[in-house]
Design an enzyme around this catalytic site. Structure first.
Site, short mmCIF file in Angstrom:
data_model
loop_
_atom_site.label_atom_id
_atom_site.label_comp_id
_atom_site.label_asym_id
_atom_site.label_seq_id
_atom_site.Cartn_x
_atom_site.Cartn_y
_atom_site.Cartn_z
N ASN A 1 -12.60 -3.26 2.61
CA ASN A 1 -13.53 -2.14 2.66
C ASN A 1 -14.48 -2.26 1.47
OD1 ASN A 1 -12.21 -1.01 4.89
ND2 ASN A 1 -10.74 0.05 3.58
N HIS B 1 -10.13 -5.50 -3.44
CA HIS B 1 -8.81 -5.78 -2.88
C HIS B 1 -8.93 -6.16 -1.42
CE1 HIS B 1 -9.65 -1.47 -2.48
NE2 HIS B 1 -8.98 -1.52 -1.33
N ASP C 1 0.84 -1.19 0.00
CA ASP C 1 0.00 0.00 0.00
C ASP C 1 0.89 1.25 0.00
OD1 ASP C 1 -3.24 0.45 1.06
OD2 ASP C 1 -1.88 2.16 0.98
N ILE C 2 0.49 2.24 -0.80
CA ILE C 2 1.29 3.47 -0.91
C ILE C 2 1.24 4.29 0.38
CG2 ILE C 2 -0.43 5.09 -1.85
CD1 ILE C 2 1.64 5.72 -4.08
N HIS D 1 -6.87 -5.96 2.04
CA HIS D 1 -5.71 -5.40 2.77
C HIS D 1 -5.18 -6.46 3.73
CE1 HIS D 1 -6.38 -0.99 2.00
NE2 HIS D 1 -7.61 -1.40 1.79
N GLY E 1 -15.90 2.69 3.66
CA GLY E 1 -14.58 3.31 3.59
C GLY E 1 -13.78 2.94 2.36
N GLN E 2 -14.43 2.35 1.36
CA GLN E 2 -13.70 1.97 0.14
C GLN E 2 -13.37 3.22 -0.66
OE1 GLN E 2 -15.70 -0.95 -2.30
NE2 GLN E 2 -13.92 -1.21 -3.64
#
Ligand code: 5GP
Ligand code: ZN
Length: 112
Positions: A86, A99, A31-32, A101, A92-93
């Site tokens: 999410n 995907h 994740d960035i 997490h 909260g997507q």
């Protein structure tokens, strides 16, 4: 493939990512904006917007992604981990390409 989807662009290689796993159906990359010392996402190559858009057709794909979670977590040095999917704006997507997490590392995560 959706042309304006950031994860589709990462899958295509048009946007760089710290990818550490790829097979015929799935990729995984960091994740960035990590929220833990290790924080990556497992992403199907198929563009599906969210878990709420999955049905029986996606059963094998979802099973494959979930079974990858502990395997990749171990490879990334995690003994325990948290998974999060999410779903929808209210969930909260932010990126509307399914995907999972996976995060952990460093310390015991607080109870949710
Ligand atoms: P969501 O909130 O949709 O479950 O999670 C989307 C995640 O994608 C966020 O944690 C965000 O940091 C991450 N993200 C957004 N854009 C990029 C990007 O260009 N590259 C990477 N590696 N992660 C991204
Ligand atoms: Zn996509």
């Amino acid at each position: 493939m959706s042309t304006d989807c950031i994860f589709c662009k990462i899958i295509k290689g048009d946007i760089p990512s710290k990818k550490f796993h790829e097979d015929d159906e799935v990729i995984a990359f960091n994740d960035i904006r990590p929220i833990a010392p290790v924080h990556f996402m497992i992403v199907p190559k198929l563009h599906v917007e969210s878990l709420a858009d999955c049905d029986a057709v996606h059963r094998d794909l979802l099973g494959r992604i979930l079974l990858l979670v502990p395997k990749l977590a171990k490879e990334q040095g995690l003994n325990g981990f948290r998974t999060m999917i999410n779903t929808g704006h209210e969930g909260g997507q932010e990126v509307f390409h399914l995907h999972v997490h996976v995060f952990g590392g460093g310390q015991t995560l607080p109870k949710t």
